[in-house]
Design a protein around this motif. Structure first.
Motif, PDB file in Angstrom:
ATOM      1  N   ASN A   3     -21.627  48.246 -27.967  1.00  0.00           N
ATOM      2  CA  ASN A   3     -21.920  47.744 -29.245  1.00  0.00           C
ATOM      3  C   ASN A   3     -22.597  46.873 -29.660  1.00  0.00           C
ATOM      4  N   ARG A   4     -23.200  46.587 -30.980  1.00  0.00           N
ATOM      5  CA  ARG A   4     -24.304  46.441 -31.616  1.00  0.00           C
ATOM      6  C   ARG A   4     -24.377  45.478 -32.898  1.00  0.00           C
ATOM      7  N   PHE A   5     -25.315  44.805 -33.415  1.00  0.00           N
ATOM      8  CA  PHE A   5     -25.143  43.952 -34.824  1.00  0.00           C
ATOM      9  C   PHE A   5     -24.928  45.431 -35.768  1.00  0.00           C
ATOM     10  N   PRO A   6     -24.019  45.159 -36.696  1.00  0.00           N
ATOM     11  CA  PRO A   6     -24.794  45.543 -38.730  1.00  0.00           C
ATOM     12  C   PRO A   6     -25.816  45.229 -38.644  1.00  0.00           C
ATOM     13  N   HIS A   7     -26.710  46.715 -38.955  1.00  0.00           N
ATOM     14  CA  HIS A   7     -28.110  47.354 -39.189  1.00  0.00           C
ATOM     15  C   HIS A   7     -28.043  48.062 -40.461  1.00  0.00           C
ATOM     16  N   ILE A   8     -29.243  47.469 -41.698  1.00  0.00           N
ATOM     17  CA  ILE A   8     -29.076  48.342 -43.294  1.00  0.00           C
ATOM     18  C   ILE A   8     -30.319  47.624 -43.359  1.00  0.00           C
ATOM     19  N   VAL A   9     -30.693  48.933 -43.948  1.00  0.00           N
ATOM     20  CA  VAL A   9     -31.855  49.396 -44.356  1.00  0.00           C
ATOM     21  C   VAL A   9     -32.021  49.600 -45.685  1.00  0.00           C
ATOM     22  N   PHE A  25     -26.706  39.730 -48.214  1.00  0.00           N
ATOM     23  CA  PHE A  25     -25.538  40.113 -46.738  1.00  0.00           C
ATOM     24  C   PHE A  25     -25.345  39.181 -45.131  1.00  0.00           C
ATOM     25  N   LYS A  26     -26.761  38.466 -45.363  1.00  0.00           N
ATOM     26  CA  LYS A  26     -26.784  37.497 -43.840  1.00  0.00           C
ATOM     27  C   LYS A  26     -26.289  36.288 -44.288  1.00  0.00           C
ATOM     28  N   SER A  27     -25.093  36.197 -45.639  1.00  0.00           N
ATOM     29  CA  SER A  27     -24.331  35.058 -45.489  1.00  0.00           C
ATOM     30  C   SER A  27     -22.631  35.460 -44.769  1.00  0.00           C
ATOM     31  N   CYS A  28     -23.193  37.223 -45.117  1.00  0.00           N
ATOM     32  CA  CYS A  28     -21.816  38.269 -44.558  1.00  0.00           C
ATOM     33  C   CYS A  28     -21.940  37.974 -43.477  1.00  0.00           C
ATOM     34  N   ASP A  29     -22.961  37.945 -42.573  1.00  0.00           N
ATOM     35  CA  ASP A  29     -22.549  38.130 -40.747  1.00  0.00           C
ATOM     36  C   ASP A  29     -24.472  37.413 -40.655  1.00  0.00           C
ATOM     37  N   ASP A  30     -24.621  36.287 -40.391  1.00  0.00           N
ATOM     38  CA  ASP A  30     -25.510  35.740 -39.440  1.00  0.00           C
ATOM     39  C   ASP A  30     -25.892  36.358 -38.664  1.00  0.00           C
ATOM     40  N   HIS A  31     -25.291  37.721 -37.843  1.00  0.00           N
ATOM     41  CA  HIS A  31     -26.109  38.694 -36.932  1.00  0.00           C
ATOM     42  C   HIS A  31     -27.114  39.721 -37.147  1.00  0.00           C
ATOM     43  N   LEU A  32     -26.462  40.157 -38.531  1.00  0.00           N
ATOM     44  CA  LEU A  32     -26.935  41.807 -39.013  1.00  0.00           C
ATOM     45  C   LEU A  32     -28.182  41.383 -39.028  1.00  0.00           C
ATOM     46  N   CYS A  33     -29.129  43.402 -38.825  1.00  0.00           N
ATOM     47  CA  CYS A  33     -30.122  43.699 -39.148  1.00  0.00           C
ATOM     48  C   CYS A  33     -30.299  43.950 -40.803  1.00  0.00           C
ATOM     49  N   PHE A  34     -31.026  43.481 -41.388  1.00  0.00           N
ATOM     50  CA  PHE A  34     -31.473  43.687 -42.303  1.00  0.00           C
ATOM     51  C   PHE A  34     -33.297  44.270 -42.309  1.00  0.00           C
ATOM     52  N   GLU A  35     -33.774  45.747 -43.081  1.00  0.00           N
ATOM     53  CA  GLU A  35     -35.038  45.828 -43.104  1.00  0.00           C
ATOM     54  C   GLU A  35     -35.152  46.453 -44.560  1.00  0.00           C
ATOM     55  N   GLY A  36     -35.878  45.748 -45.011  1.00  0.00           N
ATOM     56  CA  GLY A  36     -36.969  46.818 -46.078  1.00  0.00           C
ATOM     57  C   GLY A  36     -37.825  46.855 -46.270  1.00  0.00           C
ATOM     58  N   PHE A  37     -37.675  48.075 -46.839  1.00  0.00           N
ATOM     59  CA  PHE A  37     -39.350  48.807 -47.218  1.00  0.00           C
ATOM     60  C   PHE A  37     -39.590  49.062 -48.475  1.00  0.00           C
ATOM     61  N   ILE A  38     -40.782  49.021 -48.863  1.00  0.00           N
ATOM     62  CA  ILE A  38     -41.071  49.741 -50.435  1.00  0.00           C
ATOM     63  C   ILE A  38     -41.160  50.988 -50.470  1.00  0.00           C
ATOM     64  N   GLY A  39     -40.901  51.654 -50.788  1.00  0.00           N
ATOM     65  CA  GLY A  39     -40.381  52.971 -50.871  1.00  0.00           C
ATOM     66  C   GLY A  39     -40.157  53.801 -50.133  1.00  0.00           C
ATOM     67  N   GLY A  40     -39.906  55.343 -50.029  1.00  0.00           N
ATOM     68  CA  GLY A  40     -40.057  56.087 -49.227  1.00  0.00           C
ATOM     69  C   GLY A  40     -40.348  56.784 -48.322  1.00  0.00           C
TER      70      GLY A  40
END
Length: 146
Positions: A3-9, A25-40
């Motif tokens: 089990n793990r928290f949701p993870h979005i890239v 997304f954090k307001s939906c789930d404060d445990h969610l992991c969100f990573e942003g990347f500037i480009g491919g």
């Protein structure tokens, strides 16, 4: 699978868009992991240089098509041709409503295609719909996030 928290890239050149989507997304789930990347290239450089276990991979990839120096369609092709990443659902979030872009993306295996909202309220509503479907309703995502 553990089990793990949701993870979005999110692969997007617009840091403001990344910020707003992350916060919503954090307001939906404060445990969610969100990573942003500037480009491919930033995304592939990071993931190609990691030895990630399956439970460390993102549950969902958000992809912009209009990225300077990168072509979103090329990024999508690389994702879908990568043995490790190809099964991760990809949602396109872009300003393009071109029927050709939409058709190309679905032909390459994108799971959903969204035109980016114009207001913060519409962005918040879209994020809520995406979160609810992919992390509460979709059976595969529920299995991966516990």
């Amino acid at each position: 699978m553990a089990n793990r928290f949701p993870h979005i890239v999110m692969i997007d050149d617009d840091e403001d868009d990344q910020y707003f989507f992350r916060e919503h997304f954090k307001s939906c789930d404060d445990h969610l992991c969100f990573e942003g990347f500037i480009g491919g290239e930033a995304f592939f450089d990071f993931f190609d240089n990691q030895e990630l276990e399956e439970d460390q991979l993102p549950n969902l990839i958000l992809l912009d098509l209009n990225i300077p120096k990168d072509d979103g369609i090329d990024i999508l092709m690389r994702l879908k041709n990568n043995a490790t990443l190809k099964l991760i659902p990809v949602l396109v979030l872009t300003t393009s409503s071109s029927p050709l872009d939409i058709e190309d993306c679905y032909n390459l295996g994108v799971h959903s295609y969204f035109v980016k909202p114009m207001s913060l309220q519409e962005t918040k509503e879209l994020v809520s719909v995406i979160y609810e479907y992919w992390f509460n309703q979709n059976i595969i995502s529920r299995l991966k996030t516990g």
